[in-house]
Design a protein around this motif. Structure first.
Motif, PDB file in Angstrom:
ATOM      1  N   ARG A   8     107.186 -43.144 -26.369  1.00 23.56           N
ATOM      2  CA  ARG A   8     106.973 -42.085 -27.219  1.00 23.56           C
ATOM      3  C   ARG A   8     106.999 -42.559 -28.478  1.00 23.56           C
ATOM      4  O   ARG A   8     107.825 -43.618 -28.693  1.00 23.56           O
ATOM      5  N   GLY A   9     106.343 -42.248 -29.515  1.00 22.00           N
ATOM      6  CA  GLY A   9     106.094 -42.808 -30.747  1.00 22.00           C
ATOM      7  C   GLY A   9     105.189 -43.921 -30.886  1.00 22.00           C
ATOM      8  O   GLY A   9     105.196 -44.706 -31.883  1.00 22.00           O
ATOM      9  N   VAL A  10     104.586 -44.525 -29.606  1.00 20.62           N
ATOM     10  CA  VAL A  10     103.636 -45.648 -29.704  1.00 20.62           C
ATOM     11  C   VAL A  10     102.469 -45.130 -29.393  1.00 20.62           C
ATOM     12  O   VAL A  10     101.375 -45.159 -30.382  1.00 20.62           O
ATOM     13  N   GLU A  11     102.092 -44.614 -28.302  1.00 21.97           N
ATOM     14  CA  GLU A  11     100.759 -44.100 -27.918  1.00 21.97           C
ATOM     15  C   GLU A  11     100.683 -42.457 -28.091  1.00 21.97           C
ATOM     16  O   GLU A  11      99.821 -41.884 -28.087  1.00 21.97           O
TER      17      GLU A  11
ATOM     18  N   ARG B  33      96.908 -45.330 -36.142  1.00 24.09           N
ATOM     19  CA  ARG B  33      95.560 -45.495 -35.871  1.00 24.09           C
ATOM     20  C   ARG B  33      95.201 -44.787 -34.349  1.00 24.09           C
ATOM     21  O   ARG B  33      94.075 -44.243 -34.594  1.00 24.09           O
ATOM     22  N   TRP B  34      95.957 -45.132 -33.308  1.00 25.82           N
ATOM     23  CA  TRP B  34      95.518 -44.777 -32.209  1.00 25.82           C
ATOM     24  C   TRP B  34      96.749 -43.850 -31.794  1.00 25.82           C
ATOM     25  O   TRP B  34      96.195 -43.181 -30.535  1.00 25.82           O
TER      26      TRP B  34
ATOM     27  N   SER C 258     100.775 -54.251 -34.692  1.00 28.51           N
ATOM     28  CA  SER C 258     102.184 -53.958 -34.631  1.00 28.51           C
ATOM     29  C   SER C 258     102.141 -52.533 -33.588  1.00 28.51           C
ATOM     30  O   SER C 258     101.325 -51.762 -33.820  1.00 28.51           O
ATOM     31  N   GLU C 259     103.356 -52.196 -33.070  1.00 30.69           N
ATOM     32  CA  GLU C 259     103.390 -50.900 -32.490  1.00 30.69           C
ATOM     33  C   GLU C 259     103.344 -49.691 -33.764  1.00 30.69           C
ATOM     34  O   GLU C 259     102.805 -48.528 -33.434  1.00 30.69           O
TER      35      GLU C 259
END
Ligand code: NCD
Length: 318
Positions: free
Chosen positions: A268-271, A243-244, A236-237
């Protein structure tokens, strides 16, 4: 100066001295672009056509600005509205445009290899502005210029390329370029987002961000390319970010003076955490955009010199 290419289709065919030639010339265009009067005449009299079959903000705008600053007549083909929609093939469209005698064709296409195919059919010098998962050479060159300016060199650096490697032409072109210039490249991300033959690439692979960033000089984040995924790649995002995603804690494992890069567009807020992306002490994301214009000016200038040399009897490539 050494630059023997007729087209700029990828980093793969370039020799290290050709990469250095582009970057050195781009430096002079960085200086020009910071002047109030930004015109030069390297492309005067030439026609540049931009054909983008995929969405683009930065790349298309910077190729357009680059061509205009160097005096070319620049045309942006609205590919959404073109005859492609009526079923004309890529090659037919290219041949139609070819009959109008463009000198430079800038092409972005969703299929890997489409730009190389097109280059075989036209007389113009072709620049690949991104083809599928294959290559995005001007992005790798602008990243290289950004790194060289921030670190003072482009060799013996540890560079962590993080995230969605499998779908990324940016990762592929960067990997090729940074390898040719003798850097240590690490790929960091979930195993589901690593390319199939990652073991053959001659790089270190990590699925743990903290281990992958340990002692890195450069942290290059990539966008999660949801449009190229058909499900099942990430849990999930939220979990992905946990984790990443690059946050301050994970970044603290890299060198104290490590720079943070992202080709854009960012999730933003994902990667990446937005505050890191905006931190002018760590992030060089805006410099990347600035270098993009200069590198595209340099690439088109060098290709135009070779076109002119080819047109003159006994002409030689620079
Ligand atoms: C990249 C691309 O289109 O390949 N963007 C860009 O050119 N700046 C990366 C991406 O889309 O994530």
């Amino acid at each position: 100066m050494t630059f023997r290419q007729r087209h700029l289709l990828g980093i793969e065919p370039l020799a290290p001295d050709e990469i250095t030639t582009i970057l050195d010339l781009a430096e002079s265009y960085v200086a020009l672009n910071r002047q109030p009067m930004k015109h030069a005449r390297a492309l005067e009299g030439l026609t540049q056509i931009n054909m983008f079959f995929e969405n683009s903000t930065r790349t298309q705008a910077s190729f357009e600005i680059a061509g205009k600053r160097l005096g070319a007549d620049v045309m942006n083909m609205a590919m959404q509205a073109s005859s492609i929609k009526k079923g004309e093939t890529l090659i037919d469209t290219a041949l139609t445009l070819n009959a109008m005698h463009p000198d430079l064709l800038v092409v972005r296409h969703p299929n890997s290899g489409a730009v190389n195919l097109l280059a075989e059919k036209v007389n113009a010098a072709v620049l690949n502005a991104g083809d599928g998962r294959h290559e995005h050479p001007t992005q790798a060159l602008l990243d290289a210029l950004t790194i060289r300016r921030a670190k003072g060199r482009l060799h013996r650096l540890t560079i962590a390329i993080c995230g969605d490697i499998a779908h990324s032409r940016v990762a592929r072109s960067n990997l090729l370029l940074l390898g040719k210039m003798e850097n240590r490249v690490r790929l960091v991300g979930p195993t589901t987002l690593m390319p199939a033959k990652v073991a053959d690439l001659g790089v270190e692979v990590y699925d743990d961000m903290r281990e992958g960033l340990e002692g890195a000089d450069v942290v290059m984040m990539l966008r999660l390319q949801k449009e190229r995924m058909d499900g099942g790649f990430i849990p999930s995002e939220r979990e992905y970010y946990h984790r990443w995603g690059l946050d301050a804690e994970k970044l603290s494992h890299a060198k104290d003076d490590a720079i943070v890069m992202h080709p854009g567009p960012m999730n933003r807020g994902v990667e990446i955490d937005g505050t890191i992306a905006d931190d002018i002490n760590r992030s060089v994301i805006q410099e990347q955009v600035e270098m993009g214009v200069a590198v595209r000016m340099a690439a088109m200038d060098l290709l135009a010199r070779n076109l002119r040399a080819e047109a003159e009897p006994g002409g030689v490539m620079v």
